[in-house]
Design a protein around this motif. Sequence first.
Motif, PDB file in Angstrom:
ATOM      1  N   ALA A  87     -24.280   3.933 -26.571  1.00  8.68           N
ATOM      2  CA  ALA A  87     -23.811   5.315 -26.683  1.00  8.68           C
ATOM      3  C   ALA A  87     -24.612   6.183 -25.720  1.00  8.68           C
ATOM      4  O   ALA A  87     -25.484   5.693 -25.003  1.00  8.68           O
ATOM      5  N   GLU A  88     -24.324   7.485 -25.732  1.00  5.66           N
ATOM      6  CA  GLU A  88     -25.101   8.459 -24.964  1.00  5.66           C
ATOM      7  C   GLU A  88     -26.081   9.118 -25.919  1.00  5.66           C
ATOM      8  O   GLU A  88     -25.709   9.514 -27.031  1.00  5.66           O
ATOM      9  N   TYR A  89     -27.334   9.249 -25.496  1.00  2.00           N
ATOM     10  CA  TYR A  89     -28.378   9.827 -26.336  1.00  2.00           C
ATOM     11  C   TYR A  89     -28.936  11.084 -25.674  1.00  2.00           C
ATOM     12  O   TYR A  89     -29.211  11.095 -24.468  1.00  2.00           O
ATOM     13  N   PHE A  90     -29.097  12.114 -26.475  1.00  3.29           N
ATOM     14  CA  PHE A  90     -29.586  13.391 -25.962  1.00  3.29           C
ATOM     15  C   PHE A  90     -30.865  13.806 -26.667  1.00  3.29           C
ATOM     16  O   PHE A  90     -30.918  13.819 -27.903  1.00  3.29           O
ATOM     17  N   CYS A  91     -31.861  14.143 -25.876  1.00  2.00           N
ATOM     18  CA  CYS A  91     -33.081  14.758 -26.385  1.00  2.00           C
ATOM     19  C   CYS A  91     -32.859  16.273 -26.364  1.00  2.00           C
ATOM     20  O   CYS A  91     -32.321  16.809 -25.381  1.00  2.00           O
ATOM     21  N   VAL A  92     -33.255  16.934 -27.432  1.00  2.00           N
ATOM     22  CA  VAL A  92     -32.909  18.344 -27.605  1.00  2.00           C
ATOM     23  C   VAL A  92     -34.128  19.119 -28.101  1.00  2.00           C
ATOM     24  O   VAL A  92     -34.870  18.630 -28.957  1.00  2.00           O
ATOM     25  N   VAL A  93     -34.303  20.328 -27.573  1.00  2.00           N
ATOM     26  CA  VAL A  93     -35.375  21.207 -28.045  1.00  2.00           C
ATOM     27  C   VAL A  93     -34.742  22.503 -28.542  1.00  2.00           C
ATOM     28  O   VAL A  93     -33.712  22.942 -28.008  1.00  2.00           O
ATOM     29  N   SER A  94     -35.327  23.098 -29.558  1.00  2.00           N
ATOM     30  CA  SER A  94     -34.805  24.387 -30.005  1.00  2.00           C
ATOM     31  C   SER A  94     -35.129  25.448 -28.956  1.00  2.00           C
ATOM     32  O   SER A  94     -36.218  25.463 -28.386  1.00  2.00           O
ATOM     33  N   GLY A  95     -34.153  26.318 -28.727  1.00  6.84           N
ATOM     34  CA  GLY A  95     -34.285  27.302 -27.659  1.00  6.84           C
ATOM     35  C   GLY A  95     -35.203  28.449 -27.979  1.00  6.84           C
ATOM     36  O   GLY A  95     -35.688  29.141 -27.101  1.00  6.84           O
ATOM     37  N   ASP A  96     -35.428  28.658 -29.243  1.00  9.48           N
ATOM     38  CA  ASP A  96     -36.365  29.693 -29.663  1.00  9.48           C
ATOM     39  C   ASP A  96     -36.779  29.355 -31.086  1.00  9.48           C
ATOM     40  O   ASP A  96     -36.330  28.373 -31.643  1.00  9.48           O
ATOM     41  N   ASN A  97     -37.626  30.158 -31.659  1.00 10.77           N
ATOM     42  CA  ASN A  97     -38.113  29.813 -33.000  1.00 10.77           C
ATOM     43  C   ASN A  97     -37.426  30.621 -34.077  1.00 10.77           C
ATOM     44  O   ASN A  97     -37.951  30.808 -35.164  1.00 10.77           O
ATOM     45  N   GLN A  98     -36.213  31.101 -33.780  1.00 12.17           N
ATOM     46  CA  GLN A  98     -35.506  31.923 -34.756  1.00 12.17           C
ATOM     47  C   GLN A  98     -34.055  31.507 -34.962  1.00 12.17           C
ATOM     48  O   GLN A  98     -33.625  31.260 -36.068  1.00 12.17           O
ATOM     49  N   GLY A  99     -33.321  31.434 -33.889  1.00 16.95           N
ATOM     50  CA  GLY A  99     -31.875  31.393 -34.043  1.00 16.95           C
ATOM     51  C   GLY A  99     -31.213  30.045 -34.129  1.00 16.95           C
ATOM     52  O   GLY A  99     -30.085  29.949 -34.583  1.00 16.95           O
ATOM     53  N   GLY A 100     -31.866  28.991 -33.687  1.00 18.99           N
ATOM     54  CA  GLY A 100     -31.229  27.692 -33.751  1.00 18.99           C
ATOM     55  C   GLY A 100     -30.468  27.286 -32.505  1.00 18.99           C
ATOM     56  O   GLY A 100     -29.783  26.266 -32.514  1.00 18.99           O
ATOM     57  N   LYS A 101     -30.559  28.064 -31.423  1.00 15.24           N
ATOM     58  CA  LYS A 101     -29.950  27.658 -30.158  1.00 15.24           C
ATOM     59  C   LYS A 101     -30.587  26.349 -29.706  1.00 15.24           C
ATOM     60  O   LYS A 101     -31.815  26.206 -29.711  1.00 15.24           O
ATOM     61  N   LEU A 102     -29.771  25.373 -29.338  1.00 23.14           N
ATOM     62  CA  LEU A 102     -30.259  24.070 -28.915  1.00 23.14           C
ATOM     63  C   LEU A 102     -30.141  23.917 -27.406  1.00 23.14           C
ATOM     64  O   LEU A 102     -29.132  24.295 -26.816  1.00 23.14           O
ATOM     65  N   ILE A 103     -31.195  23.338 -26.804  1.00 22.89           N
ATOM     66  CA  ILE A 103     -31.188  23.049 -25.372  1.00 22.89           C
ATOM     67  C   ILE A 103     -31.214  21.545 -25.207  1.00 22.89           C
ATOM     68  O   ILE A 103     -32.162  20.880 -25.648  1.00 22.89           O
ATOM     69  N   PHE A 104     -30.176  21.009 -24.559  1.00 21.45           N
ATOM     70  CA  PHE A 104     -29.988  19.563 -24.430  1.00 21.45           C
ATOM     71  C   PHE A 104     -30.524  19.064 -23.095  1.00 21.45           C
ATOM     72  O   PHE A 104     -30.444  19.755 -22.073  1.00 21.45           O
ATOM     73  N   GLY A 105     -31.018  17.836 -23.113  1.00 17.18           N
ATOM     74  CA  GLY A 105     -31.303  17.129 -21.879  1.00 17.18           C
ATOM     75  C   GLY A 105     -30.013  16.624 -21.257  1.00 17.18           C
ATOM     76  O   GLY A 105     -28.919  16.813 -21.799  1.00 17.18           O
ATOM     77  N   GLN A 106     -30.152  15.951 -20.111  1.00 14.99           N
ATOM     78  CA  GLN A 106     -28.979  15.477 -19.377  1.00 14.99           C
ATOM     79  C   GLN A 106     -28.345  14.248 -20.009  1.00 14.99           C
ATOM     80  O   GLN A 106     -27.224  13.886 -19.666  1.00 14.99           O
ATOM     81  N   GLY A 107     -29.073  13.600 -20.892  1.00 19.58           N
ATOM     82  CA  GLY A 107     -28.532  12.431 -21.564  1.00 19.58           C
ATOM     83  C   GLY A 107     -28.998  11.119 -20.945  1.00 19.58           C
ATOM     84  O   GLY A 107     -29.265  11.037 -19.742  1.00 19.58           O
ATOM     85  N   THR A 108     -29.095  10.103 -21.796  1.00 17.77           N
ATOM     86  CA  THR A 108     -29.376   8.736 -21.362  1.00 17.77           C
ATOM     87  C   THR A 108     -28.290   7.839 -21.934  1.00 17.77           C
ATOM     88  O   THR A 108     -28.078   7.813 -23.150  1.00 17.77           O
ATOM     89  N   GLU A 109     -27.619   7.129 -21.052  1.00 20.52           N
ATOM     90  CA  GLU A 109     -26.592   6.185 -21.511  1.00 20.52           C
ATOM     91  C   GLU A 109     -27.257   4.850 -21.820  1.00 20.52           C
ATOM     92  O   GLU A 109     -27.913   4.257 -20.958  1.00 20.52           O
ATOM     93  N   LEU A 110     -27.119   4.397 -23.041  1.00 21.47           N
ATOM     94  CA  LEU A 110     -27.685   3.121 -23.463  1.00 21.47           C
ATOM     95  C   LEU A 110     -26.596   2.059 -23.475  1.00 21.47           C
ATOM     96  O   LEU A 110     -25.569   2.215 -24.151  1.00 21.47           O
ATOM     97  N   SER A 111     -26.813   0.996 -22.725  1.00 24.91           N
ATOM     98  CA  SER A 111     -25.923  -0.162 -22.743  1.00 24.91           C
ATOM     99  C   SER A 111     -26.640  -1.304 -23.454  1.00 24.91           C
ATOM    100  O   SER A 111     -27.849  -1.505 -23.248  1.00 24.91           O
ATOM    101  N   VAL A 112     -25.906  -2.063 -24.258  1.00 27.64           N
ATOM    102  CA  VAL A 112     -26.483  -3.198 -24.981  1.00 27.64           C
ATOM    103  C   VAL A 112     -25.682  -4.443 -24.611  1.00 27.64           C
ATOM    104  O   VAL A 112     -24.471  -4.520 -24.859  1.00 27.64           O
ATOM    105  N   LYS A 113     -26.384  -5.413 -23.998  1.00 30.59           N
ATOM    106  CA  LYS A 113     -25.734  -6.638 -23.569  1.00 30.59           C
ATOM    107  C   LYS A 113     -25.834  -7.695 -24.656  1.00 30.59           C
ATOM    108  O   LYS A 113     -26.865  -7.815 -25.306  1.00 30.59           O
ATOM    109  N   PRO A 114     -24.774  -8.486 -24.834  1.00 28.22           N
ATOM    110  CA  PRO A 114     -24.823  -9.545 -25.868  1.00 28.22           C
ATOM    111  C   PRO A 114     -25.769 -10.671 -25.484  1.00 28.22           C
ATOM    112  O   PRO A 114     -26.103 -10.863 -24.315  1.00 28.22           O
TER     113      PRO A 114
END
Lengths: 114, 114
Positions: A87-114
Amino acid sequence: AQSVTQLDSHVSVSEGTPVLLRCNYSSSYSPSLFWYVQHPNKGLQLLLKYTSAATLVKGINGFEAEFKKSETSFHLTKPSAHMSDAAEYFCVVSGDNQGGKLIFGQGTELSVKP
Amino acid sequence: DAGVTQSPTHLIKTRGQQVTLRCSPKSGHDTVSWYQQALGQGPQFIFQYYEEEERQRGNFPDRFSGHQFPNYSSELNVNALLLGDSALYLCASSLGLGDRYEQYFGPGTRLTVT
């Protein structure tokens, strides 16, 4: 300003091997940090959350992350990958300490081989 | 219990047109946030509504506007569409303001501008 950097755009592992997805953050205050997962054609799902309690955070599906203030890192790990973890995984930080705005990273695509 | 729902699922519009996207929050949630996710990118915060008022706004032009209704559902309106507005638009709801409340995401509306 708050920001996150995901150090790998794509990670490939074999089923049953460990997973490491790397994330560094920048914050002007003690942040709340999150990892979200996005499967194709599905909504974002929260894996785990750090909010200044224990630095080692356990999440769903066997994932965990460790908050390291000295390294400004919040890497996501799992001891043994499963095919369903692909899947795609996102690391996220809160944008401030009040409102809950989320700031996302660019994402990491995880592949799993059998 | 239904989660966050969004409509429509897909939408195709022409440059210069206007579009309205809709979101119904998870039962009991009173706070709605909107995010734009361009292809291959992490979601970007557009704005957040609570008690029918816009509480926070990201770096988006005034062409992007919203509304929250008394039943907590929300609309996102985009005027004078540009090709660059093509993206997945995600709605998230939570029990209140602040990052201590988990945000639950809907599956999104895929907007294509031609």
